[in-house]
Design an enzyme around this catalytic site. Structure first.
Site, PDB file in Angstrom:
ATOM      1  N   LYS A 286       0.840  -1.201   0.000  1.00 22.18           N
ATOM      2  CA  LYS A 286       0.000   0.000   0.000  1.00 22.18           C
ATOM      3  C   LYS A 286       0.877   1.254   0.000  1.00 22.18           C
ATOM      4  O   LYS A 286       1.367   1.663   1.055  1.00 22.18           O
ATOM      5  CB  LYS A 286      -0.870   0.031   1.267  1.00 22.18           C
ATOM      6  CG  LYS A 286      -1.655  -1.248   1.528  1.00 22.18           C
ATOM      7  CD  LYS A 286      -3.036  -1.166   0.935  1.00 22.18           C
ATOM      8  CE  LYS A 286      -3.870  -2.376   1.286  1.00 22.18           C
ATOM      9  NZ  LYS A 286      -4.609  -2.900   0.128  1.00 22.18           N
TER      10      LYS A 286
ATOM     11  N   HIS B  15      12.598 -10.336   3.668  1.00 22.57           N
ATOM     12  CA  HIS B  15      12.861 -11.198   2.513  1.00 22.57           C
ATOM     13  C   HIS B  15      14.295 -11.002   2.016  1.00 22.57           C
ATOM     14  O   HIS B  15      14.838  -9.895   2.092  1.00 22.57           O
ATOM     15  CB  HIS B  15      11.899 -10.858   1.363  1.00 22.57           C
ATOM     16  CG  HIS B  15      10.445 -11.001   1.722  1.00 22.57           C
ATOM     17  ND1 HIS B  15       9.713  -9.961   2.278  1.00 22.57           N
ATOM     18  CD2 HIS B  15       9.599 -12.047   1.618  1.00 22.57           C
ATOM     19  CE1 HIS B  15       8.458 -10.372   2.492  1.00 22.57           C
ATOM     20  NE2 HIS B  15       8.368 -11.632   2.093  1.00 22.57           N
TER      21      HIS B  15
ATOM     22  N   ASP C 187      15.435  -6.135   5.187  1.00 19.61           N
ATOM     23  CA  ASP C 187      14.066  -6.572   4.873  1.00 19.61           C
ATOM     24  C   ASP C 187      13.901  -8.030   5.311  1.00 19.61           C
ATOM     25  O   ASP C 187      14.867  -8.785   5.351  1.00 19.61           O
ATOM     26  CB  ASP C 187      13.849  -6.465   3.361  1.00 19.61           C
ATOM     27  CG  ASP C 187      12.398  -6.563   2.944  1.00 19.61           C
ATOM     28  OD1 ASP C 187      11.761  -5.515   2.759  1.00 19.61           O
ATOM     29  OD2 ASP C 187      11.897  -7.707   2.785  1.00 19.61           O
TER      30      ASP C 187
ATOM     31  N   HIS D 270      13.579  -6.966  -5.218  1.00 22.51           N
ATOM     32  CA  HIS D 270      13.370  -8.262  -5.903  1.00 22.51           C
ATOM     33  C   HIS D 270      13.368  -8.165  -7.425  1.00 22.51           C
ATOM     34  O   HIS D 270      13.492  -9.190  -8.097  1.00 22.51           O
ATOM     35  CB  HIS D 270      12.037  -8.889  -5.488  1.00 22.51           C
ATOM     36  CG  HIS D 270      11.947  -9.248  -4.038  1.00 22.51           C
ATOM     37  ND1 HIS D 270      12.865 -10.058  -3.415  1.00 22.51           N
ATOM     38  CD2 HIS D 270      11.031  -8.896  -3.080  1.00 22.51           C
ATOM     39  CE1 HIS D 270      12.521 -10.209  -2.134  1.00 22.51           C
ATOM     40  NE2 HIS D 270      11.428  -9.508  -1.908  1.00 22.51           N
TER      41      HIS D 270
END
Ligand SMILES: [Zn+2]
Length: 374
Positions: A24, A171, A169, A134
């Site tokens: 968002k 990830h 992060d 990513h």
């Protein structure tokens, strides 16, 4: 004296990827409003700079012309039911209105940050919209269309700098690692929830780089439910020593806050207090510092954590009690988490053993290589 710049414009937060999508952009405006309510931008040590859109030439520093054209030519109605070669308009990476403009503005913000930190006018710069780690040369991945950290780092390399990248992060920072896997001019460190349990399924300690880059890619995978103390021990044991050995000109960090215990997509267990100590450790390394945002899907945790991070960069004291105006609009009362979540001794033990294993593996595989190259 510390001069800190915050890169922001409402255009960075006013697009919508989809009402059911966890990413968002509006969260960025919550961070900005919170910082404003504390009066931080009235401090003589802070400034706000508006970003500009990146050019196609900038995008070509990492992305293929075919992929750039595909993103440009897709409009918000083009969604597919099956995967395609660019991994876009499908699954994690749907199309949305003004996609190309929004994605290039994020990249433009990170390039601006790179040029401004190079100018030497600022000790730190925070682009909360960036950190889309990513994205790959020829495809979108994990909510990321263009890889602004890679393009910012390439901008710094072209200016002759040696760059250390620290990615906190939840990830693994796979796109950035891949971009610099075979070079010794960029050291990448990623500390994250293990790829055994979380997207993108990579980031193991054995991924140490190839060729000239061998030893310059460092991964610290952690077990689900790793909390503040175990995380901090791993971070503080490994990161400052590696940075010292590498001796960069500049640090680029990705400060995703999807490590928060309340994050709906992930399983690490940090509080805002623990996260702040990680950010403080990066600050204390004492290099020119380009900070980027990243993941973070509990919007209240994002606003508290990134406001805290910028206050640390700017040496500005944020009282724990959130100013009334903000409190009544956004319904959060303190910067810090309270009460702190408890974990069972068994879960703690598993997390601790796993962190220790990662530290030991880095100690035996990475440190000897870095010492040899020094
Ligand atoms: Zn993430």
């Amino acid at each position: 004296m510390s001069n800190s710049t915050f890169i922001y414009d409402n255009a960075l937060s006013s697009y919508n990827i989809g009402n059911n999508h966890p990413m968002k952009p509006i969260r960025l405006s919550y961070v900005f409003e919170l910082l404003k309510s504390y009066g931080i931008f009235s401090s003589p040590n802070t400034t706000i700079i508006k970003p500009q859109i990146a050019s196609e030439k900038d995008l070509l520093l990492f992305h293929t012309p075919e992929y750039i054209n595909a993103v440009k030519n897709l409009n918000s109605n083009t969604n597919y039911t099956t995967p395609n070669e660019f991994n876009i308009g499908y699954g994690d990476n749907p199309t949305y209105p003004n996609m190309y403009e929004s994605a290039t503005l994020v990249v433009g913000a990170s390039i601006l940050a790179a040029n401004q930190i190079y100018s030497g006018k600022y000790s730190s710069i925070f682009n909360i919209a960036g950190g889309l780690h990513h994205a790959m040369p020829n495809n979108a991945s994990g909510f990321c269309i263009f890889n602004d950290p890679v393009i910012a780092i390439k901008t710094l390399l072209d200016l002759g700098l040696k760059v250390a990248y620290i990615d906190i992060d939840c990830h693994h920072g796979d796109g950035v690692q891949q971009a610099f896997y075979d070079t010794d001019r960029v050291l990448t460190i990623s500390i994250h929830e293990s790829g055994k349990y979380l997207f993108p399924g990579t980031g193991f300690t054995s991924e140490i780089g190839t060729g000239n880059g061998k030893g310059y890619s460092v991964n610290i995978p952690l077990h689900p439910y790793t909390g503040d103390d175990i995380y901090l021990e791993a971070f503080k044991t490994i990161v400052p020593r590696i940075i010292e050995l590498f001796n960069p000109d500049i640090i680029v960090s990705q400060l995703g806050i999807d490590t928060h215990y309340s994050d709906p997509l992930t399983h690490l267990y940090l509080t805002v207090q623990g996260y702040s100590k990680v950010v403080e450790t990066i600050k204390n390394l004492d290099y020119p510092w380009l900070a980027l945002g990243g993941g973070g899907y509990n919007l209240q945790a994002v606003s508290r954590a990134w406001a805290k991070a910028f206050s640390l960069m700017a040496n500005y004291d944020l009282p724990n009690e959130i100013p009334c105006m903000y409190k009544s609009t956004y319904n959060i009362s303190t910067i810090n988490d309270s009460p702190q979540p408890q974990l069972s001794p068994t879960i703690r033990k598993t997390a601790q053993d796993s962190a220790q294993r990662s530290m030991l593996e880095i100690e035996t595989m990475v440190f000897p290589l870095l010492k040899k190259h020094r």
